[in-house]
Design a protein around this motif. Structure first.
Motif, short mmCIF file in Angstrom:
data_model
loop_
_atom_site.label_atom_id
_atom_site.label_comp_id
_atom_site.label_asym_id
_atom_site.label_seq_id
_atom_site.Cartn_x
_atom_site.Cartn_y
_atom_site.Cartn_z
N TYR A 6 0.86 -1.18 0.00
CA TYR A 6 0.00 0.00 0.00
C TYR A 6 0.89 1.23 0.00
CZ TYR A 6 -3.08 -3.62 1.78
OH TYR A 6 -3.78 -4.78 1.94
N GLU A 7 0.48 2.27 -0.72
CA GLU A 7 1.26 3.50 -0.77
C GLU A 7 0.37 4.70 -0.50
OE1 GLU A 7 3.47 3.72 -4.41
OE2 GLU A 7 4.63 1.94 -3.93
N GLY A 8 1.01 5.78 -0.09
CA GLY A 8 0.27 7.00 0.16
C GLY A 8 1.21 8.09 0.62
N ARG A 18 5.43 3.43 1.93
CA ARG A 18 5.06 2.14 1.35
C ARG A 18 4.89 1.19 2.53
NH1 ARG A 18 9.30 1.28 -1.72
NH2 ARG A 18 8.35 2.48 -3.40
N ALA A 19 3.70 0.63 2.68
CA ALA A 19 3.42 -0.31 3.76
C ALA A 19 3.14 -1.68 3.14
CB ALA A 19 2.22 0.15 4.58
N THR A 20 3.70 -2.71 3.73
CA THR A 20 3.53 -4.06 3.19
C THR A 20 2.88 -4.97 4.23
OG1 THR A 20 5.77 -4.65 3.87
CG2 THR A 20 5.49 -3.90 1.60
N THR A 44 -9.97 7.67 10.80
CA THR A 44 -10.00 6.25 10.46
C THR A 44 -8.55 5.79 10.34
OG1 THR A 44 -12.04 6.61 9.24
CG2 THR A 44 -10.92 4.54 8.87
N TRP A 45 -8.22 4.70 11.01
CA TRP A 45 -6.84 4.22 11.13
C TRP A 45 -6.69 2.77 10.70
CZ3 TRP A 45 -3.18 7.35 13.62
CH2 TRP A 45 -3.67 8.42 14.37
N VAL A 46 -5.49 2.42 10.27
CA VAL A 46 -5.05 1.02 10.15
C VAL A 46 -3.62 0.97 10.69
CG1 VAL A 46 -6.53 0.33 8.22
CG2 VAL A 46 -4.28 1.29 7.75
N GLU A 47 -3.24 -0.19 11.18
CA GLU A 47 -1.92 -0.34 11.78
C GLU A 47 -1.06 -1.34 11.01
OE1 GLU A 47 -2.43 -1.42 15.89
OE2 GLU A 47 -3.56 0.42 16.34
N PHE A 48 0.24 -1.08 11.03
CA PHE A 48 1.24 -1.96 10.45
C PHE A 48 2.40 -2.09 11.43
CE2 PHE A 48 -0.92 -0.28 6.73
CZ PHE A 48 -1.00 -1.37 5.88
N VAL A 53 6.73 -0.56 7.31
CA VAL A 53 6.46 0.78 6.76
C VAL A 53 7.79 1.42 6.39
CG1 VAL A 53 5.49 3.07 7.17
CG2 VAL A 53 4.37 1.04 8.15
N GLU A 54 7.89 1.79 5.11
CA GLU A 54 9.10 2.43 4.60
C GLU A 54 8.74 3.85 4.17
OE1 GLU A 54 12.33 1.63 1.00
OE2 GLU A 54 10.53 0.40 1.13
#
Length: 134
Positions: A6-8, A18-20, A44-48, A53-54
């Protein structure tokens, strides 16, 4: 099997990530810290896991401000965009609005934190109510 990616990033593009892997704990929150950090009634949140997370943008990692005994709020020091929170666990919680594809099913919240802190008039309408049908 291909690892999900995922990117943002922020509005000015300085902070990009970039989250994987699988995003965890998709939720909304109306606590005072979330409201003040974002200027919104709810985030609204999500965690990694932090190692997933790069920070890939020209600005590197986001600026942080220590907001509690276990976490720091992350933001872009150039444009001020809310990025999320970097916890001591180590966990990176990213606000879903900064993802390039924020509409993905895996970002759908499964619970709401601090429901009692939201205004009484705040509620989610059903699809029927939003459609404009009588």
């Amino acid at each position: 099997m291909k690892t999900k990616q995922y990117e943002g990033g922020c509005i000015c593009g300085s902070i990009r990530f970039r989250a994987t892997g699988e995003p965890g704990k998709p939720h909304t929150c109306s606590c005072e810290s979330c409201r003040n950090h974002s200027g919104s009634l709810t985030l609204t949140w999500v965690e990694f896991p932090a190692q997933n997370v790069e920070w890939v943008g020209p600005g590197g990692s986001p600026s942080i401000w220590r907001s509690s005994s276990y976490s720091s709020r992350a933001f872009c020091s150039t444009c001020g965009s809310t990025i999320g929170a970097i916890d001591d666990e180590p966990t990176v919680a990213l606000v879903t609005g900064i993802f390039d594809k924020p509409h993905l099913k895996e970002f759908a919240p499964t619970y709401h934190s601090y429901v009692s802190r939201r205004p009484r008039w705040w509620h989610v309408k059903s699809d029927h109510e939003c459609s404009g049908k009588a």
